[in-house]
Design a protein around this motif. Structure first.
Motif, PDB file in Angstrom:
ATOM      1  N   SER A  15     -51.907  44.205  47.426  1.00  0.00           N
ATOM      2  CA  SER A  15     -52.036  42.759  47.577  1.00  0.00           C
ATOM      3  C   SER A  15     -52.570  42.045  46.343  1.00  0.00           C
ATOM      4  O   SER A  15     -52.470  40.834  46.239  1.00  0.00           O
ATOM      5  CB  SER A  15     -52.975  42.448  48.744  1.00  0.00           C
ATOM      6  N   ARG A  16     -53.175  42.810  45.432  1.00  0.00           N
ATOM      7  CA  ARG A  16     -53.872  42.243  44.272  1.00  0.00           C
ATOM      8  C   ARG A  16     -55.030  41.335  44.693  1.00  0.00           C
ATOM      9  O   ARG A  16     -55.426  40.438  43.986  1.00  0.00           O
ATOM     10  CB  ARG A  16     -52.923  41.506  43.324  1.00  0.00           C
ATOM     11  N   GLN A  17     -55.560  41.568  45.877  1.00  0.00           N
ATOM     12  CA  GLN A  17     -56.728  40.846  46.364  1.00  0.00           C
ATOM     13  C   GLN A  17     -57.874  41.843  46.517  1.00  0.00           C
ATOM     14  O   GLN A  17     -57.694  42.910  47.089  1.00  0.00           O
ATOM     15  CB  GLN A  17     -56.449  40.194  47.709  1.00  0.00           C
ATOM     16  N   LYS A  18     -59.032  41.464  45.993  1.00  0.00           N
ATOM     17  CA  LYS A  18     -60.192  42.336  46.100  1.00  0.00           C
ATOM     18  C   LYS A  18     -61.141  41.801  47.166  1.00  0.00           C
ATOM     19  O   LYS A  18     -61.232  40.599  47.395  1.00  0.00           O
ATOM     20  CB  LYS A  18     -60.949  42.405  44.778  1.00  0.00           C
ATOM     21  N   VAL A  19     -61.852  42.709  47.793  1.00  0.00           N
ATOM     22  CA  VAL A  19     -62.888  42.336  48.746  1.00  0.00           C
ATOM     23  C   VAL A  19     -64.030  41.715  47.954  1.00  0.00           C
ATOM     24  O   VAL A  19     -64.457  42.256  46.931  1.00  0.00           O
ATOM     25  CB  VAL A  19     -63.381  43.575  49.527  1.00  0.00           C
ATOM     26  N   ASN A  20     -64.524  40.581  48.411  1.00  0.00           N
ATOM     27  CA  ASN A  20     -65.650  39.922  47.758  1.00  0.00           C
ATOM     28  C   ASN A  20     -66.937  40.598  48.218  1.00  0.00           C
ATOM     29  O   ASN A  20     -67.389  40.406  49.343  1.00  0.00           O
ATOM     30  CB  ASN A  20     -65.664  38.431  48.096  1.00  0.00           C
ATOM     31  N   VAL A  21     -67.527  41.400  47.341  1.00  0.00           N
ATOM     32  CA  VAL A  21     -68.721  42.167  47.670  1.00  0.00           C
ATOM     33  C   VAL A  21     -69.884  41.246  48.031  1.00  0.00           C
ATOM     34  O   VAL A  21     -70.680  41.551  48.915  1.00  0.00           O
ATOM     35  CB  VAL A  21     -69.094  43.103  46.502  1.00  0.00           C
ATOM     36  N   GLU A  22     -69.974  40.112  47.360  1.00  0.00           N
ATOM     37  CA  GLU A  22     -71.082  39.186  47.615  1.00  0.00           C
ATOM     38  C   GLU A  22     -71.020  38.570  49.005  1.00  0.00           C
ATOM     39  O   GLU A  22     -72.034  38.177  49.558  1.00  0.00           O
ATOM     40  CB  GLU A  22     -71.104  38.088  46.554  1.00  0.00           C
ATOM     41  N   LYS A  23     -69.837  38.477  49.582  1.00  0.00           N
ATOM     42  CA  LYS A  23     -69.679  37.880  50.903  1.00  0.00           C
ATOM     43  C   LYS A  23     -69.540  38.920  52.008  1.00  0.00           C
ATOM     44  O   LYS A  23     -69.393  38.578  53.168  1.00  0.00           O
ATOM     45  CB  LYS A  23     -68.442  36.983  50.933  1.00  0.00           C
ATOM     46  N   SER A  24     -69.557  40.193  51.645  1.00  0.00           N
ATOM     47  CA  SER A  24     -69.283  41.251  52.608  1.00  0.00           C
ATOM     48  C   SER A  24     -70.559  41.891  53.134  1.00  0.00           C
ATOM     49  O   SER A  24     -71.512  42.118  52.385  1.00  0.00           O
ATOM     50  CB  SER A  24     -68.408  42.331  51.971  1.00  0.00           C
ATOM     51  N   LEU A  25     -70.567  42.163  54.420  1.00  0.00           N
ATOM     52  CA  LEU A  25     -71.664  42.861  55.087  1.00  0.00           C
ATOM     53  C   LEU A  25     -71.078  44.037  55.840  1.00  0.00           C
ATOM     54  O   LEU A  25     -69.904  44.044  56.178  1.00  0.00           O
ATOM     55  CB  LEU A  25     -72.348  41.943  56.107  1.00  0.00           C
ATOM     56  N   PHE A  26     -71.907  45.016  56.119  1.00  0.00           N
ATOM     57  CA  PHE A  26     -71.468  46.073  57.015  1.00  0.00           C
ATOM     58  C   PHE A  26     -72.525  46.303  58.071  1.00  0.00           C
ATOM     59  O   PHE A  26     -73.686  45.987  57.901  1.00  0.00           O
ATOM     60  CB  PHE A  26     -71.105  47.365  56.265  1.00  0.00           C
ATOM     61  N   TYR A  27     -72.091  46.824  59.178  1.00  0.00           N
ATOM     62  CA  TYR A  27     -72.918  47.034  60.356  1.00  0.00           C
ATOM     63  C   TYR A  27     -72.733  48.473  60.811  1.00  0.00           C
ATOM     64  O   TYR A  27     -71.629  49.003  60.756  1.00  0.00           O
ATOM     65  CB  TYR A  27     -72.454  46.064  61.445  1.00  0.00           C
TER      66      TYR A  27
END
Length: 65
Positions: A15-27
């Protein structure tokens, strides 16, 4: 962690789209130890959240813990 990293890399390759680490959370469930959580935070750069909050405006979990 390697599998998840592979999926994220494949997503980017397609997709040439990266996950935005600053906006990402994990649970994680309460059964996951702090050491594992710290390893995940270091590996992916995501912040840990003990609550999934809302997306977009809708609770993701309701009373499950």
């Amino acid at each position: 962690m390697e599998v998840i990293n592979g999926v994220l890399e494949e997503f980017y390759a397609c997709s040439r789209q990266k996950v935005n680490v600053e906006k990402s959370l994990f649970y994680c469930s309460r059964n996951v130890g702090k050491g594992t959580i710290n390893n995940l935070m270091c590996c992916f750069g995501f912040q840990y959240s003990d609550d999934l909050r809302k997306y977009p405006g809708v609770p993701l979990l309701s009373g499950l813990r």
